[in-house]
Write a protein that holds these residues in place. Structure first.
Motif, short mmCIF file in Angstrom:
data_model
loop_
_atom_site.label_atom_id
_atom_site.label_comp_id
_atom_site.label_asym_id
_atom_site.label_seq_id
_atom_site.Cartn_x
_atom_site.Cartn_y
_atom_site.Cartn_z
N SER A 36 0.83 -1.22 0.00
CA SER A 36 0.00 0.00 0.00
C SER A 36 0.86 1.26 0.00
O SER A 36 0.60 2.22 0.73
N VAL A 37 1.91 1.25 -0.84
CA VAL A 37 2.81 2.39 -0.93
C VAL A 37 2.86 2.90 -2.36
O VAL A 37 2.55 2.19 -3.32
N ASP A 38 3.25 4.14 -2.50
CA ASP A 38 3.52 4.74 -3.81
C ASP A 38 4.84 4.16 -4.31
O ASP A 38 5.86 4.28 -3.63
N PRO A 39 4.86 3.52 -5.48
CA PRO A 39 6.10 2.93 -5.99
C PRO A 39 7.09 3.95 -6.53
O PRO A 39 8.13 3.56 -7.07
N GLY A 40 6.81 5.24 -6.37
CA GLY A 40 7.69 6.28 -6.90
C GLY A 40 9.14 6.13 -6.49
O GLY A 40 10.04 6.25 -7.34
N PRO A 41 9.45 5.88 -5.20
CA PRO A 41 10.86 5.73 -4.81
C PRO A 41 11.56 4.57 -5.53
O PRO A 41 12.75 4.65 -5.84
N PHE A 42 10.82 3.50 -5.79
CA PHE A 42 11.38 2.37 -6.55
C PHE A 42 11.73 2.80 -7.97
O PHE A 42 12.83 2.55 -8.47
N LEU A 43 10.80 3.48 -8.63
CA LEU A 43 11.04 3.92 -10.01
C LEU A 43 12.15 4.96 -10.08
O LEU A 43 12.97 4.94 -11.00
N THR A 44 12.21 5.86 -9.11
CA THR A 44 13.27 6.86 -9.09
C THR A 44 14.63 6.22 -8.91
O THR A 44 15.60 6.56 -9.59
N ALA A 45 14.72 5.24 -7.99
CA ALA A 45 15.99 4.54 -7.78
C ALA A 45 16.38 3.75 -9.02
O ALA A 45 17.58 3.61 -9.33
#
Length: 248
Positions: free
Chosen positions: A216-225
């Motif tokens: 239930s998290v925004d995957p933004g940090p994954f995509l940014t990394a």
């Protein structure tokens, strides 16, 4: 078929038609005779990936008989992503993004997973009426699998034209990625039976939807990394729809 010897404990086997056991530091994945070819493919992919230096399971042994086969691999240390506590999710997303970028940059992969063959698998699953509704969203369950497949087929030409080929895991969900529970570095990938050259979005789509659904998290940090700040939403949605139609 069951693994040779005594002392094996049965563990969950995921979505494939296999039985999975553990004894000490060894995992045994076993299948009946009609599944040997697919398990051989996983064996060869596991061996290839381990040979690249990528953190992953290694092949320990292969046992085959008229009844089926067993693939024995090393246990990957750490904790499966699905079992990580919430305090580690942000760090895990960042390390997974960086590690997946390295995974996708591997070279000389002898295996391929062309989009046409994946769509053909989905067509076969739908034709047999074998789509598992538990893998579908509420929105997708409101229409027929045949209608979902029509959407996939209609969108395939765009996805094919925009594809960015890379070495892809093929089933990059959280149970298939292990992390060190303290440092949150990726300690290994498992279940690589679908590994091969494919559009990198086939991995990115499944991972991002897993992060959203399971954590239930925004995957933004994954995509940014990973290095992707403006993803192709059209391809993400395509592969999110295609994947559940291929299991059955």
């Amino acid at each position: 078929m069951i693994p040779p010897g005594d002392g094996w404990d049965v563990i969950d086997g995921g979505e494939s038609d296999t039985s999975v056991y553990r004894r000490g530091s060894v995992i045994a994945k076993c299948c009946a005779a009609d599944g040997v070819s697919a398990l051989e493919g996983e064996r060869d992919r596991t061996a290839w990936l381990a040979g690249t230096g990528t953190p992953s399971a290694t092949v320990v042994d292969w046992v085959e008989s008229d009844d089926g086969a067993c693939l024995l691999t090393s246990v990957v240390p750490g904790v499966a992503g699905i079992d990580l506590p919430s305090w580690g999710w942000l760090g895990a997303m960042e390390t997974l993004g960086r590690t997946l970028r390295e995974f996708h940059a591997l070279r000389d992969c002898p295996f391929e997973r062309p989009l046409a063959s994946v769509v053909a698998s989905a067509q076969d699953v739908v034709r047999r009426g074998a789509v598992n509704p538990e893998f579908l969203t509420d929105e997708w369950r409101a229409v027929s699998p045949e209608s979902l497949l029509e959407q996939v087929v209609a969108e395939s030409p765009y996805v094919e034209s925009a594809a960015e080929p890379a070495v892809c895991h093929g089933d990059l969900c959280l149970p298939n990625v292990f992390f060190d529970p303290l440092t949150l570095r990726v300690t290994g990938f498992i279940d690589v039976g679908r590994l091969g050259i494919a559009d990198r979005y086939s991995d990115l789509a499944l991972t991002t939807i897993q992060l959203y659904d399971e954590w239930s998290v925004d995957p933004g940090p994954f995509l940014t990394a990973y290095g992707l700040t403006e993803p192709d939403r059209r391809r993400l949605e395509f592969y999110r729809l295609l994947d559940p139609l291929t299991w059955g």
